[in-house]
Design a protein around this motif. Structure first.
Motif: not given
Length: 333
Positions: A3-5, A135-143, A145-161
């Motif tokens: 996004r900076v570029q 491109a900015v919207l795609a980057v933001e969407a990708r971010k 999505a990554e944030q959602t994936e990280r949150e989902r992974a965090a939720v899944e890790r917490e659920a597993n814990r």
């Protein structure tokens, strides 16, 4: 590209576009003002710069609003396109007007450079901004999505814990429950064992007391018999002491022999009966155990002859050993 570029490229596009717009505006004012002055009455020639300024203001509005709409991902419809091309065409016509009227084709070409560059820059800048916005919207969407994936992974890790912690707690609870049940079972078994020991001790004490009482009664009977015999002998001792002593000795010897023979016959009769089909009565079983003890038979043989348990026969053997009942004068039938 991050996004900076993308933002850096957008800034470079904005700076370049405004440089071109500013240069074209200045060049347009300097080129169009003489044309307007030549075609304006002398008393109104001072208004000659107004028209190029108005046209250039329209160009600024078009470029600015197009950049804002492109950044927001919107589209103004047909009117912004018409305004953009109308302002571009007017700027081109005004800039080449003097040269066209004079028939100077080189001048037309030279003066057409800035307007054409402005028109093409506006169109290309709009396309660039839309592409950069996408491109900015795609980057933001990708971010996102990554944030959602990280949150989902965090939720899944917490659920597993939490699931692992719950399973651990359930496992520990099951172990504790099993431990408590095992301890309770041990306590019950120990209580049962203590009760059994107390019952056995009570039975042994009762048997010992009964045996002691029977032995005391037998000793009392023997003592009374002996006392009566002594009294009788003392009454006869004054007349026939020596004869009575010999007769008594002979009689006692024969009596002992007969008694011994009788005991042997009774013992043989009891022992020769073999194992009974049903368990003997207690008195009969005691007589058989006494005969077996006197004959020196094993405890197991005595138990088989009576139909009683080996433990019971062993207890009776122990009573005979303690009290010497094998040498008693008679067997109880």
């Amino acid at each position: 590209m991050n996004r900076v570029q993308i933002r850096s490229s957008e800034r470079a596009l904005s700076v370049g576009t405004w440089l071109i717009v500013g240069g074209a505006m200045l060049y347009s004012v300097l080129t169009v003002t003489p044309l307007m002055a030549a075609h304006t009455p002398a008393e109104w020639r001072w208004t000659a710069p107004i028209l190029p300024l108005v046209v250039d203001a329209a160009v600024v509005i078009v470029v600015r609003l197009d950049s804002v709409l492109a950044r927001l991902g919107g589209h103004g419809g047909a009117w912004p396109v018409a305004l953009r091309w109308m302002t571009g065409t007017m700027t081109l016509a005004l800039n080449v007007g003097v040269s066209a009227l004079a028939g100077d084709l080189v001048g037309v070409a030279v003066h057409a450079v800035a307007p054409l560059l402005l028109i093409v820059t506006a169109e290309a800048g709009l396309a660039y901004r839309r592409a950069l916005t996408a491109a900015v919207l795609a980057v933001e969407a990708r971010k996102r999505a990554e944030q959602t994936e990280r949150e989902r992974a965090a939720v899944e890790r917490e659920a597993n814990r939490l699931r692992a912690a719950r399973e651990q707690r359930e496992h520990e609870a099951a172990i504790a429950r099993e431990q408590r049940e095992h301890e309770a079972s041990l306590v019950r078994e120990e209580a049962d064992r203590q009760d059994r020991i107390r019952r056995e001790e009570a039975e042994q004490a009762e048997a010992a007391e009964r045996a002691e009482r029977e032995a005391a009664e037998r000793r009392e009977q023997i003592r009374e018999q002996q006392q009566a015999e002594r009294e009788r002998l003392e009454r006869q001792a004054t007349q026939q002491r020596e004869l009575e002593a010999q007769q008594r000795a002979e009689r006692e010897r024969r009596e002992q022999v007969r008694e011994q023979e009788r005991l042997e016959r009774e013992r043989a009769a009891l022992l020769s009966a073999g194992p009974p089909e049903e368990k003997l009565t207690k008195d009969r079983a005691r007589a058989v155990v006494q005969a077996a003890f006197g004959a020196g038979l094993p405890v197991r043989v005595a138990a088989e002859l009576t139909g009683w348990s080996v433990g019971w026969a062993s207890g009776r053997y122990q009573e005979h050993r303690d009290n010497g009942t094998a040498n008693a004068p008679a067997l109880t039938r």
